[in-house]
Structure formats: C-alpha cells, structure tokens
Design an enzyme around this catalytic site. Structure first.
Site, PDB file in Angstrom:
ATOM      1  N   LYS A   1       6.506  -2.177   1.918  1.00 30.43           N
ATOM      2  CA  LYS A   1       5.334  -1.580   2.582  1.00 30.43           C
ATOM      3  C   LYS A   1       4.112  -2.479   2.427  1.00 30.43           C
ATOM      4  CE  LYS A   1       3.154   2.977   3.057  1.00 30.43           C
ATOM      5  NZ  LYS A   1       3.244   3.084   4.508  1.00 30.43           N
TER       6      LYS A   1
ATOM      7  N   TYR B   1       0.824  -1.209   0.000  1.00 29.90           N
ATOM      8  CA  TYR B   1       0.000   0.000   0.000  1.00 29.90           C
ATOM      9  C   TYR B   1       0.852   1.250   0.000  1.00 29.90           C
ATOM     10  CZ  TYR B   1       0.836   0.927   5.010  1.00 29.90           C
ATOM     11  OH  TYR B   1       1.409   1.232   6.215  1.00 29.90           O
TER      12      TYR B   1
ATOM     13  N   ARG C   1      -7.072 -20.819  -2.155  1.00 27.62           N
ATOM     14  CA  ARG C   1      -6.095 -20.647  -1.079  1.00 27.62           C
ATOM     15  C   ARG C   1      -4.937 -21.636  -1.186  1.00 27.62           C
ATOM     16  NH1 ARG C   1      -4.731 -22.089   4.099  1.00 27.62           N
ATOM     17  NH2 ARG C   1      -3.936 -20.352   5.350  1.00 27.62           N
TER      18      ARG C   1
ATOM     19  N   LEU D   1      10.940   1.057   7.339  1.00 37.41           N
ATOM     20  CA  LEU D   1      10.372   1.505   6.072  1.00 37.41           C
ATOM     21  C   LEU D   1      11.130   2.759   5.634  1.00 37.41           C
ATOM     22  CD1 LEU D   1       7.988   0.975   4.055  1.00 37.41           C
ATOM     23  CD2 LEU D   1       6.922   2.944   5.129  1.00 37.41           C
TER      24      LEU D   1
ATOM     25  N   GLU E   1      11.815   2.289  14.503  1.00 33.83           N
ATOM     26  CA  GLU E   1      10.941   3.362  14.022  1.00 33.83           C
ATOM     27  C   GLU E   1       9.668   3.378  14.851  1.00 33.83           C
ATOM     28  OE1 GLU E   1       9.748   2.478   9.922  1.00 33.83           O
ATOM     29  OE2 GLU E   1       9.810   0.344  10.375  1.00 33.83           O
TER      30      GLU E   1
ATOM     31  N   ARG F   1       8.345   4.072  -4.557  1.00 33.96           N
ATOM     32  CA  ARG F   1       8.415   3.065  -3.487  1.00 33.96           C
ATOM     33  C   ARG F   1       7.421   1.938  -3.748  1.00 33.96           C
ATOM     34  NH1 ARG F   1       7.557   4.984   2.546  1.00 33.96           N
ATOM     35  NH2 ARG F   1       5.450   5.265   1.750  1.00 33.96           N
TER      36      ARG F   1
HETATM   37  N1  PMP Z   1       7.591   3.613   9.066  1.00 31.98           N
HETATM   38  C1  PMP Z   1       6.445   2.905   9.095  1.00 31.98           C
HETATM   39  C2  PMP Z   1       6.449   1.599   9.790  1.00 31.98           C
HETATM   40  C3  PMP Z   1       5.284   3.397   8.477  1.00 31.98           C
HETATM   41  O1  PMP Z   1       4.148   2.672   8.497  1.00 31.98           O
HETATM   42  C4  PMP Z   1       5.323   4.664   7.846  1.00 31.98           C
HETATM   43  C5  PMP Z   1       4.102   5.256   7.206  1.00 31.98           C
HETATM   44  N2  PMP Z   1       3.350   4.374   6.477  1.00 31.98           N
HETATM   45  C6  PMP Z   1       6.532   5.378   7.851  1.00 31.98           C
HETATM   46  C7  PMP Z   1       7.639   4.821   8.459  1.00 31.98           C
HETATM   47  C8  PMP Z   1       6.641   6.719   7.188  1.00 31.98           C
HETATM   48  O2  PMP Z   1       6.684   6.623   5.800  1.00 31.98           O
HETATM   49  P1  PMP Z   1       6.138   7.799   4.885  1.00 31.98           P
HETATM   50  O3  PMP Z   1       6.920   9.021   5.273  1.00 31.98           O
HETATM   51  O4  PMP Z   1       6.465   7.360   3.518  1.00 31.98           O
HETATM   52  O5  PMP Z   1       4.692   7.933   5.159  1.00 31.98           O
END
Ligand code: PMP
Length: 283
Positions: free
Chosen positions: A147, A33, A100, A203, A179, A52
């Site tokens: 992601k 996503y 499945r 991410l 994070e 991305r």
């Molecule tokens: N880390 C994680 C785990 C996230 O879910 C997100 C946002 N989806 C981010 C970092 C930030 O990424 P972005 O700046 O691309 O929204």
C-alpha cells in the site's frame, strides 16, 4: 480553527506541520499508508490495518517508527484532540529524509504523519443511489499488494471517471478486472459473490477480508476469481468495498445498467452486516 495533526512525535496545528523537502515520500513516493475508519468515535478493524502496514513496511525493508500499541494510542489521541466521531484517520510512513539518491539510505529516520478527516460514512447518499463505474486500463506497477503512496494513476482514473459522468473506474488488465481505483470490486451472479483472488495485482483490502468473512458466515456463496468487464456488465448486481466506503453498490458499468438500476439486495445486506459487525468490534 484547523485540525491537530501528528508529525514525528508531536501534535501540532495543521498549518504548522512540517516535512523536509528531502523526504523520500516527497521525492520518490517512498512511503506507505493506511486509512482507518471511525464510527461512534471508535476505530474499525485497527488490528487489520496495523497488520497490513507491517507487511507493506517489511516488503520495502522499512522500519516502523512506532509499535502497534503506540500507533493505536496516537490514533486515539487524534480522535480526542479533533473531537472526531465519524470519518477517517490517515497514517503515512515514509523512509524519511536523505540526500537524493535512488538507493535506500542506510540511516534515515522514518517519517510518521497522521491526520483525521471528518466525514459522514454511514449515512451516504451514494449508498442509497448506487455508483456508476467505467472500465479503464490498469497500467499501475506490479506490486499493488504493497500500500504505497504512489497514487497518481488512481487519481487519473478518478478524473477519467468524473469526465465520463461516472463515480469511479474499475481497472482492467489482460481482459480481467483487477480492482477499483481505491477499492476492491465485486459482482453478484445467481446469488454468488465473485471477486478477484488475492495476489500482487490487487491491494488486499481489509474491508474485503471482513466482508468475505461475513458473507460466508451468512451462508452466501463466494468465489474468488478474476472476471471480465463483459461478465460484470451482465451481472445481477455489483459493489465495491474499502475502509472509507464500507460496501457501496454499483448500479452501472460502462453504461450498462445492472438489474433495475437500483442498489442490489446482496450489496445492501452486506453493507448492513458490515456496519453492524464493525461497530460492535470497533476499538
Ligand atoms: N484497492 C485499492 C487500490 C485501494 O486503494 C483500496 C483502499 N485504499 C482498497 C483496494 C481497499 O482496501 P481497504 O478495504 O483496506 O480500504
């Protein structure tokens, strides 16, 4: 009246949108996503999100059901149809429906879904007061650079934070912060901005890339390295970044109040620069 959403080539009222129960997004969280923010009816850093997305799809050997130009056109059409001037556009691509089986199907057609969420992003009460975060163990899978929609642990983390009277959680692995549950984490020490280096453990935030670029352009010092919760608790200030929160100050970490307990100067300045610059470059 509900929203108009996009499902596999069609714009439909949200309560008429349908996905198969065999969709692998539903059965295996086999999907990726993106969330792109909207200010003044325009998309922030669409190109970054598209890039991305292409990378996430490639890592999972999934085909994109639409080109970048087509995806941009769908985003824009949804903004118009929903009269959205501020908020987010959520996009999800799954491998599609198939009987499945753990192995990837050979001929499934990817599912493409997009919807809008109206939200005040620029004038945020949290930005004015700053966030409280707690530390939790990072027990997610090892490919956090993809992601994917498997967001159960981040959801649990947000609930742990809520129960502890905090706004969010920072995840810790091998003694170091990876994070936030849905954002990248930063501390500021002696005017230096410190945030974890890129790798498979986090991410690669689109907002992170933009904010670090703006920080360097503004002659701020940036260090990309892992930091501990102890280091964070003793920092001068802290903040997070994500597409939907931009730059959001953090004022308390595991009960330790940073500085005077108000949003820090670096975080406030970066938020301002980020909003100004992103607005100018929005499409
Ligand atoms: N880390 C994680 C785990 C996230 O879910 C997100 C946002 N989806 C981010 C970092 C930030 O990424 P972005 O700046 O691309 O929204």
């Amino acid at each position: 009246m509900g929203r108009i959403v996009y499902v596999n080539g069609e714009y439909v009222p949200e309560d008429e949108a349908k996905i198969s129960i065999f969709d692998r997004g539903f059965l295996f969280a086999d999907g990726v996503y993106e969330v792109t923010s909207v200010i003044d009816g325009k998309l922030l850093d669409f190109a970054g999100h598209a890039k991305r997305l292409a990378r996430s799809l490639a890592e999972l050997e999934m085909e994109s059901p639409a080109s970048e130009e087509e995806l941009l056109a769908i985003h824009r059409e949804l903004l118009v149809r929903n009269d959205l001037t501020e908020g987010m556009v959520y996009l999800q691509i799954t491998r599609g429906a198939a009987d499945r089986d753990f192995a990837y199907p050979e001929d499934a057609t990817p599912t493409l879904v997009l919807f809008t969420q109206a939200r005040a992003l620029v004038e945020s009460p949290v930005a004015a007061r700053g966030m409280k975060v707690i530390g939790i163990e990072d027990i997610r899978w090892g490919r956090r650079d993809i992601k994917t929609v498997q967001l159960l642990y981040p959801s649990m983390g947000k609930m742990m934070a809520k129960k502890a009277g905090a706004d969010d959680a920072w995840m810790v692995e091998d003694g170091h912060v990876t994070e936030g549950t849905s954002n990248n984490a930063y501390i500021v020490k002696g005017n230096k901005i410190i945030t974890r280096h890129l790798g498979t453990e986090i991410l690669h935030g689109i907002t992170r890339a933009a904010v670090l670029r703006f920080a360097r352009e503004a002659q701020m010092q940036v260090e990309e390295r892992a930091f501990t919760m102890d280091e964070a608790k003793e920092a001068d200030e802290a903040f997070i970044t994500s597409a939907s929160t931009f730059v959001m100050p953090v004022v308390e970490i595991d009960g330790a109040v940073l500085g005077d307990g108000a949003p820090g100067q670096v975080a406030r300045r970066l938020r301002e620069i980020y909003i100004d610059e992103s607005r100018k470059a929005a499409v």
